[in-house]
Design an enzyme around this catalytic site. Structure first.
Site, PDB file in Angstrom:
ATOM      1  N   TYR A  71      40.594  32.861  51.808  1.00 41.07           N
ATOM      2  CA  TYR A  71      40.805  34.072  50.985  1.00 41.07           C
ATOM      3  C   TYR A  71      39.871  35.192  51.460  1.00 41.07           C
ATOM      4  O   TYR A  71      40.316  36.316  51.736  1.00 41.07           O
ATOM      5  CB  TYR A  71      40.584  33.774  49.497  1.00 41.07           C
TER       6      TYR A  71
ATOM      7  N   SER B  56      38.660  43.081  49.023  1.00 41.82           N
ATOM      8  CA  SER B  56      37.920  42.314  48.001  1.00 41.82           C
ATOM      9  C   SER B  56      36.473  42.193  48.457  1.00 41.82           C
ATOM     10  O   SER B  56      36.192  42.159  49.670  1.00 41.82           O
ATOM     11  CB  SER B  56      38.511  40.926  47.863  1.00 41.82           C
TER      12      SER B  56
HETATM   13  C1  8X3 Z   1      38.325  38.643  44.102  1.00 38.46           C
HETATM   14  C2  8X3 Z   1      36.965  39.067  43.797  1.00 38.46           C
HETATM   15  O1  8X3 Z   1      34.688  38.285  43.053  1.00 38.46           O
HETATM   16  O2  8X3 Z   1      36.576  36.887  42.484  1.00 38.46           O
HETATM   17  O3  8X3 Z   1      38.969  39.502  44.944  1.00 38.46           O
HETATM   18  O4  8X3 Z   1      35.842  36.989  44.769  1.00 38.46           O
HETATM   19  S1  8X3 Z   1      35.956  37.729  43.510  1.00 38.46           S
END
Ligand code: 8X3
Length: 256
Positions: A154, A141
């Protein structure tokens, strides 16, 4: 071009990027092993893919590392030589600042995004190396590259995914096994925000209000592109954002 690879395992195949990747791979004639928690969704996808696609489903939570291991070690004949592993399953839980976050959320993200992904990679890697054929595609990500408020654990789990990919690439030098990490930004048409906001549809929908995010198919296409490069090319990292998104989250706080 004829596929060098024949069989792919996709985690988190019941929705979003995973589901779309499975569909793209089916279009390319892959034999599929689909892993996700929700069996009914996997069965529906299997039916949608049609009888021409060989498809085996594993309805399991990646956090149950022993069950996943067992399911892979006892795959039916014809599904045991996995060439492509798409480590897509993962989640974000919560957007609170770290000091207010729920421990359960952190635990769930670490055990799925890091432990679950490592477990399945650990199970499949020796076979790929032995056959000297394979490709691991990890879905990271942009949150693993750029820190933003509320992204704490996260983002850290996704930084793990990216760095783990680089480590794998280092260890696999001298073999024909390739590794790619794809780091998507904001993706719509999936459950990502609904999960992150714990089922609060209003908050989840607000994320995509008035913007044009990526769609799961855009990332599925990146996956297919990476694995279909000629054998001597290894795309190690791809960072993919919607045009409407950009990094730049540096912040300052005013003097008291
Ligand atoms: C999620 C992408 O831009 O919402 O993996 O953090 S973001």
């Amino acid at each position: 071009m004829e596929n060098r690879y024949k069989t792919a395992l996709v985690t988190g195949a019941s929705s979003g990027i995973g589901r779309m990747t499975a569909k793209h791979l089916a279009d390319q004639g892959y034999k599929l092993i689909l892993v996700a928690r929700r069996e009914e969704r996997l069965l529906a996808l299997k039916e949608e893919l049609g009888a021409d696609i060989s498809c085996h489903i594993i309805a399991s939570d990646l956090r149950d590392t022993a069950a996943v291991r067992q399911a892979i070690e006892t795959l039916p004949e014809g599904f045991r030589s996995i060439d492509v592993l798409i480590n897509n399953a993962g989640l974000a839980a919560g957007t609170e600042p770290a000091q207010n976050a729920e421990w359960n959320d952190w635990e769930e993200m670490i055990s799925t995004n890091c432990m679950g992904l490592s477990n399945i990679t650990h199970v499949l890697l020796p076979g790929m190396v032995k056959r000297n054929c394979g490709h691991i595609v990890n879905i990271g990500s942009v949150a693993g590259i750029y820190a933003y408020r509320g992204g704490n654990v996260y983002g850290a789990t996704k930084a793990f995914v990216e760095h783990f990919s680089r480590g794998l690439k280092a260890d696999l030098l001298g073999t024909q096994v390739r590794v790619s990490n794809i780091s998507p930004g904001m993706v719509g048409e999936c459950e990502f925000s609904l999960v992150r906001y714990r089922g609060d549809t209003k908050k989840a929908e607000a994320v995509y209000n008035q913007v044009e995010p990526l769609d799961p198919s855009a990332i599925a296409e990146c996956v297919v592109w990476c694995i279909s490069r000629p054998a001597h090319i290894n795309i190690l990292n791809m960072e993919v954002m919607a045009t409407c998104q950009a990094p730049g989250g540096l912040a300052v706080s005013p003097k008291e």
